[in-house]
Design an enzyme around this catalytic site. Structure first.
Site, PDB file in Angstrom:
ATOM      1  N   GLN A 101      62.050  27.909 -14.263  1.00  0.00           N
ATOM      2  CA  GLN A 101      62.849  28.517 -13.205  1.00  0.00           C
ATOM      3  C   GLN A 101      62.071  28.585 -11.892  1.00  0.00           C
ATOM      4  O   GLN A 101      62.540  28.159 -10.840  1.00  0.00           O
ATOM      5  CB  GLN A 101      63.243  29.931 -13.676  1.00  0.00           C
ATOM      6  CG  GLN A 101      64.169  30.666 -12.774  1.00  0.00           C
ATOM      7  CD  GLN A 101      64.588  32.028 -13.382  1.00  0.00           C
ATOM      8  OE1 GLN A 101      65.531  32.630 -12.910  1.00  0.00           O
ATOM      9  NE2 GLN A 101      63.898  32.477 -14.413  1.00  0.00           N
ATOM     10  N   GLU A 154      60.468  30.865 -29.972  1.00  0.00           N
ATOM     11  CA  GLU A 154      61.523  29.845 -29.920  1.00  0.00           C
ATOM     12  C   GLU A 154      61.296  28.766 -30.983  1.00  0.00           C
ATOM     13  O   GLU A 154      62.235  28.287 -31.611  1.00  0.00           O
ATOM     14  CB  GLU A 154      61.593  29.216 -28.528  1.00  0.00           C
ATOM     15  CG  GLU A 154      62.151  30.167 -27.467  1.00  0.00           C
ATOM     16  CD  GLU A 154      62.740  29.447 -26.268  1.00  0.00           C
ATOM     17  OE1 GLU A 154      62.143  28.445 -25.836  1.00  0.00           O
ATOM     18  OE2 GLU A 154      63.803  29.883 -25.771  1.00  0.00           O
ATOM     19  N   ASN A 191      53.776   9.570 -12.236  1.00  0.00           N
ATOM     20  CA  ASN A 191      53.901  10.285 -13.507  1.00  0.00           C
ATOM     21  C   ASN A 191      53.324   9.431 -14.626  1.00  0.00           C
ATOM     22  O   ASN A 191      53.385   8.208 -14.598  1.00  0.00           O
ATOM     23  CB  ASN A 191      55.374  10.616 -13.806  1.00  0.00           C
ATOM     24  CG  ASN A 191      55.508  11.690 -14.872  1.00  0.00           C
ATOM     25  OD1 ASN A 191      54.993  12.792 -14.726  1.00  0.00           O
ATOM     26  ND2 ASN A 191      56.198  11.370 -15.952  1.00  0.00           N
ATOM     27  N   LYS A 206      71.718  30.839 -22.989  1.00  0.00           N
ATOM     28  CA  LYS A 206      70.550  29.959 -23.065  1.00  0.00           C
ATOM     29  C   LYS A 206      70.952  28.510 -22.802  1.00  0.00           C
ATOM     30  O   LYS A 206      70.288  27.774 -22.079  1.00  0.00           O
ATOM     31  CB  LYS A 206      69.897  30.073 -24.451  1.00  0.00           C
ATOM     32  CG  LYS A 206      68.693  29.171 -24.667  1.00  0.00           C
ATOM     33  CD  LYS A 206      67.469  29.698 -23.955  1.00  0.00           C
ATOM     34  CE  LYS A 206      66.266  28.776 -24.129  1.00  0.00           C
ATOM     35  NZ  LYS A 206      65.086  29.301 -23.434  1.00  0.00           N
TER      36      LYS A 206
END
Lengths: 404, 404
Positions: A318, A170, A37, A378
């Site tokens: 998800q 958002e 990463n 949420k």
């Protein structure tokens, strides 16, 4: 017998989920697992709009990768992936290279500017922790500068958000809460501040239930957002943007332009010669790249068609996590050479779009919801992502409990 | 008998002290007192280096003027002074004008750039609350931007302070404490940050005791400050500064340049036709402008010669407040037409220069001190300024009590 090398590229939702599940499934002597990463931390991509607006500190949005991996089983390499050479089973990194028997590509998304002039140079995108901090500080600097100038430039206090999709909405939800704080901090009349959302599509949140879209737009408008729907950004300049609606063009001067309207897969996919569309590879049912049975692609770089709608599944956390979970199981099958590969079947539990810390809209298990109930849901979604990767201790450390 | 109009211009140390003392000395029926100030708050000019570095929030450095004035006796006008016409006993403001019988000019200092090219355009100066907030945010934005760029520009992390006088040294003392916080916030290796102080004079803190100067420079050097003494800034550019030492010039690239090397009196003094030197008027022993017996000038716009050293007294808060106190007494004499005007005699109790929140150097009542003792004394000096203007309640609200 030689232990196979499993290399996982990327510690986002997909890559990190693959890693933490795989380290549970296989023993120390069964495989060499290497996770690569760019940063030594994982960040919650779906929370970056909060860090960007300045409503949640970025340290709440990230945690060290070594907090969740088992260092007896997984070797962590902090480096940037340059290119994959699948024919030779090698990965080129900026500072080294790795060879693999099995590869998991989980390199996530990048901003897609669709060739709009000036966007790359003059607009910000909510891409990662570094970008989020810069957006937060850029906006704050505009507010801090306003009162120092003899000739006041009100456009410093204009924030343009390009795109009324999920991320755009958002981010707007956080901005409308943040702006009053900034006005107090810098002695600025809130009436001078403008927040403008420009969306080329004929509606905000395309694909969402129209009743919920209306609720979301209403909430944001009451808090001061101006929506320009059916309006396209034609160009971004050092002074703002040029928009077009039909044949008419207009310049909107703005101190800050945040582009939240397009994502694509990683450019490493393009570089590496896979068959791709905007950095995404159409994978087989087992999440493998065409032609390479030992290369799995999970998360935003993978493309799968939803047969019910005949459209691709959206790039969501998800799905990335579900793919990572399955990918780990399939890797264990291959490593042990026993059992059978399982195809990926997404299990969409729902979608919740936040409108600040105390409001949201969503559809969960087929049920529409809004207001504080959706906002509660949420936060549960956010906490669940932490739980799935890091268990209860990570939820305690980083979870959202401001639920009442 | 008509009540005389007393107009006080500026609510800094000098003007506000004049106001609060005068409101105690005279009754409601004796005079109309009007205080004019650009902002509706007073700020502690001598604490601005902390707000600029980001080590103390600017709201800790200011308080509403209406907190300390008696609104039965003093009318407060928030406006900017454009020009005084002493021949006509009038003051032009941006949004109006006032006439006076007695005038107190307490308009404070402005930055003096000595004609150095580019300084006004590209360097910041620690001038007021607006400027302090902008400096804080500018530095933070440089740090926030560093990691977002593919080609890293280490000069973003270079901060140049022009001048190793009192303000320059105090600002450096805060910066060396602030930089490690910024490095943690933005994932930056502290070794990449440079803090460079450029001073044209042959020593830092000219006029201070050499042993104390050595102590201060040593402390700051150990915390990473590079001093370039005997080096002049020749030019300031968008990329940094060009300095000269003897015949040699050098470019120093820097994301932030803060000019802390020169102050002058207000440009309103120049505009208004007083005899002046860099915006300062050589006042008579009663603090009056030559030729105008009803115009008093206190604080940084007044110039008085210290007969012991044959040099002007420095523009300090200590002297400004003492002048304000005397000016109020003399105004009361004039308003009542009884008693005699008193000449101004400064009572220099000492000078303390902070080196961050836990270290300082100073001479107090003729005694040299440094370290935590001097730091404690500095906080007492700061609290005393609050006490003299606003009494114990202001000390409780705004005082510095982090003394152990």
């Amino acid at each position: 017998m030689k232990k196979p090398n499993v290399v996982i590229l990327g510690a986002g939702y997909g890559g990190l989920m693959t890693t933490v599940r795989l380290q549970k499934l296989v023993g120390v002597n069964e495989a060499n697992i290497t996770l690569v990463n760019k940063y030594d931390y994982h960040y919650e991509t779906t929370w970056l709009h909060e860090a960007s607006a300045g409503t949640l500190h970025h340290d709440r949005v990230r945690y060290p990768i070594t907090d969740v991996i088992d260092r007896n089983k997984v070797q962590f390499v902090q480096d940037t992936v340059v290119k994959i050479i699948p024919q030779e089973q090698r990965v080129l990194l900026e500072k080294g290279e790795l060879s693999y028997d099995y590869l998991v590509v989980a390199l996530g998304f990048e901003s897609e500017t669709f060739g709009i002039k000036g966007l790359k140079e003059y607009a910000f995108s909510i891409a990662n922790i570094n970008a989020a901090r810069q957006i937060r500080e850029h906006i704050e600097y505009q507010f801090a500068t306003y009162n120092t100038e003899i000739e006041k430039r009100e456009e410093r206090l204009t924030i343009v958000v390009g795109g009324a999709g999920f991320t755009g909405i958002e981010f707007l939800g956080e901005l409308v809460n943040r702006v009053p704080e900034l006005c107090r901090e810098y002695d600025i009349d809130p009436k001078k501040v403008r927040i403008i959302c420009v969306e080329a599509a004929p509606t905000a949140l395309p694909g969402f239930d129209p009743e919920l879209v209306e609720y979301a737009v209403g909430v944001l408008e009451r808090k001061g957002v101006e929506f320009r729907i059916g309006t396209a950004i034609k160009e971004c300049t050092p002074e703002g943007i040029i928009v077009a609606k039909g044949d008419e063009t207009e310049e909107i001067k703005a101190g800050t332009v945040v582009w939240a309207a397009g994502v694509r897969g990683s450019y490493v996919i393009d570089e590496s010669g896979f068959e791709e569309m905007r950095g995404r590879v159409k994978v087989d049912p087992f999440l493998r790249a065409p032609g390479y049975d030992n290369v799995f692609i999970v998360g935003d770089c993978s493309l799968m068609i939803n047969e019910e709608t005949n459209r691709p599944y959206p790039p969501t956390a998800q799905i990335a996590m579900q793919q990572g979970e399955l990918c780990a199981k399939n890797l264990a099958v291959l490593i042990r050479q026993q059992g059978e590969l399982q195809p990926f079947k997404p299990d969409i539990k729902g979608t919740v779009c936040s409108l600040g810390h105390d409001d949201a809209i969503g559809v969960v298990f087929g049920k529409k919801m809004w207001g504080s109930k959706a906002s509660f849901m949420k936060k549960m979604v956010d906490n669940r992502a932490l739980y799935l990767i890091g268990g209860p201790s990570l939820v305690v450390k980083k979870g959202k409990f401001n639920i009442f």
